[in-house]
Design an enzyme around this catalytic site. Structure first.
Site, PDB file in Angstrom:
ATOM      1  N   SER A 206       0.846  -1.196   0.000  1.00 36.49           N
ATOM      2  CA  SER A 206       0.000   0.000   0.000  1.00 36.49           C
ATOM      3  C   SER A 206       0.874   1.235   0.000  1.00 36.49           C
ATOM      4  O   SER A 206       2.097   1.151   0.077  1.00 36.49           O
ATOM      5  CB  SER A 206      -0.887   0.016   1.237  1.00 36.49           C
ATOM      6  OG  SER A 206      -0.130   0.478   2.343  1.00 36.49           O
ATOM      7  N   LYS A 207       0.232   2.375  -0.037  1.00 38.64           N
ATOM      8  CA  LYS A 207       1.000   3.621  -0.105  1.00 38.64           C
ATOM      9  C   LYS A 207       1.817   3.846   1.161  1.00 38.64           C
ATOM     10  O   LYS A 207       2.746   4.636   1.157  1.00 38.64           O
ATOM     11  CB  LYS A 207       0.111   4.807  -0.449  1.00 38.64           C
ATOM     12  CG  LYS A 207      -1.037   5.033   0.480  1.00 38.64           C
ATOM     13  CD  LYS A 207      -1.775   6.279   0.029  1.00 38.64           C
ATOM     14  CE  LYS A 207      -2.825   6.674   1.028  1.00 38.64           C
ATOM     15  NZ  LYS A 207      -4.173   6.383   0.659  1.00 38.64           N
TER      16      LYS A 207
END
Ligand code: GLU
Length: 440
Positions: A206-207
């Site tokens: 994920s970011k």
């Protein structure tokens, strides 16, 4: 049967690498088999699917060379068709109306009540579930909007999609989808669910783990060819440990039976290495354009620098550039005599006792060399290192930090030759003076 696949993203403004990986696999699959690669924009969430978000999506696809073969289909435009089909499903008994207290009427699709729901996934193998473990589900909400499952399947029917290649977060949805296909009297397409992209801990990437959107990689100066190559290997192995492949080679080698079902680890080190390889092989003119843009943006560019010197700088920088965003930060000393010093390097290599004397001795020794070239400068530093019992390294590190302000960079001797004897001498003497004065 002609092969037809699609990429069906829901535009949100940023394109996650997991999404674009699905596009890449579909594109390679279609190109390998001479089929059609289509784009369907699943834009029913009007708040997130703004014109801007759609433009970002199309830009990213163009940047990566993900060409599609027919005009994009916009899901929101098919709404009337989706609702009409839902009515038809009610008429035929595959769905029913339900009135949830106070909420109004929705349409619910009937899942089978006995037996199994199963399909053969081209990557994961057989996937099945007991009918009793499935549940009826809403296909038209009480606000009158068709839900994802209905819209997705109907559009796949209308677009005559033969293979659905998508992330394995959709494995569960597929049980619902195949039932809608059958209720519509259409044989479901073949499915291939791609493994999840995970971080070093095995959790979904994920970011929070670093750059996760294609635009971020573009801004950092990753090349589309490198990102494409890297993402193609997240869940696919062309065999024989091949890693660097041209697009044609990927197209030629791509088959679903070489796709893996186990999670694909996102390894930024590998991407960075690969990007460096692509940059190294970039034609000089292309590198030069990007180099100039980045150095200008960093505020270091000097128009008066002779072309030959510029070319010399690029010859040193190109082979060791891993991504373009590194460039202004590690190039200042090529352009200016006032270059910044990295604090750690300064502390480690120049703040010791005897460094000013050592730098001055180097200047004196360099002045005696008949020619100032790679071999001569290397021999000089080696001799001095031996004499002082510090070895070549004991000379190279302080000299490098003194002339560049940094601990890393191109080969020191190439760098010295590029700067030239006079500039090197001036830099070393100036650093020695500033060190003595305590002003560095
Ligand atoms: N819009 C869905 C997604 O982005 C589509 C999935 C699919 O069927 O490919 O996850």
């Amino acid at each position: 049967m002609s092969i037809r696949v699609r990429f069906a993203p829901s535009p949100t403004g940023n394109v996650h690498i997991g999404n674009i990986r699905a596009a890449i696999f579909n594109w390679l699959f279609a190109r390998h088999l001479g089929g059609a690669f289509l784009l369907r924009v699943e834009d029913t969430d009007r708040e997130r699917s703004t014109p801007e978000a759609i433009r970002t999506l199309l830009d990213v696809m163009a940047w990566l060379g993900l060409t599609y073969d027919e005009a994009p289909v916009y899901q929101s435009a098919q709404r009337a068709r989706h609702l009409a089909a839902a009515e038809e499903l009610v008429r035929q008994g595959h769905a029913f109306r339900e009135n949830k207290e106070g909420k109004g009427e929705c349409i619910v699709f009937r899942m089978p009540k006995e037996g199994k729901v199963e399909y053969h996934d081209l990557v994961k193998g057989p996937i099945r579930k007991k009918a009793e473990d499935t549940q009826d589900f809403v296909i038209v909400r009480s606000d009158g909007n068709p839900v994802f499952h209905l819209a997705n399947v109907l559009d796949d029917i209308d677009m005559r999609i033969t293979h659905i290649i998508r992330g394995d977060d959709h494995v569960e949805n597929t049980f619902k989808h195949i039932q809608i296909f059958r209720a519509m009297g259409v044989e479901p397409p073949q499915y291939a669910h791609l493994p999840m992209i995970v971080n070093a801990m095995g959790k979904p990437y994920s970011k929070r783990d670093g750059a996760a959107f294609v635009g971020e990689f573009r801004d950092q100066g990753f090349l589309p060819e490198a990102l494409f190559n890297f993402l193609a290997l997240l869940g696919w192995a062309p065999g024989e440990d091949r890693e660097m492949l041209t697009r044609d080679e990927m197209v030629a080698a791509f088959t679903l039976d070489r796709c893996k079902s186990s999670a694909a680890r996102f390894d930024i080190k590998k991407l960075t290495w690969m990007n460096g390889e692509y940059i190294r092989h970039l034609p000089l003119a292309l590198f030069a354009a990007e180099f100039e843009t980045r150095v200008r943006a960093g505020g270091w560019w000097r128009d008066e620098l002779p072309v030959a010197e510029r070319v010399g700088i690029m010859a040193l920088v190109q082979p060791r550039t891993k991504f373009f965003a590194e460039i202004p930060g590690n190039c200042a000393y090529f352009f200016h005599e006032e270059y910044p010093f990295d604090a750690k390097s300064l502390e480690k290599r120049l703040h010791g006792p005897g460094v000013p004397e050592l730098l001055e001795a180097v200047v004196a020794h360099f002045a005696t060399l008949p020619v100032f070239d790679h071999a001569a400068t290397e021999a000089a530093l080696r001799a001095m290192g031996d004499e002082r019992g510090v070895g070549l390294g004991g000379m190279v590190h302080p000299v490098r930090v003194a002339v560049s302000g940094l601990s890393d960079g191109p080969g020191l001797f190439e760098l010295l030759v590029l700067l030239g004897r006079e500039r090197v001498a001036n830099r070393l003497l100036r650093v020695a003076t500033r060190l003595r004065a305590g002003s560095l």
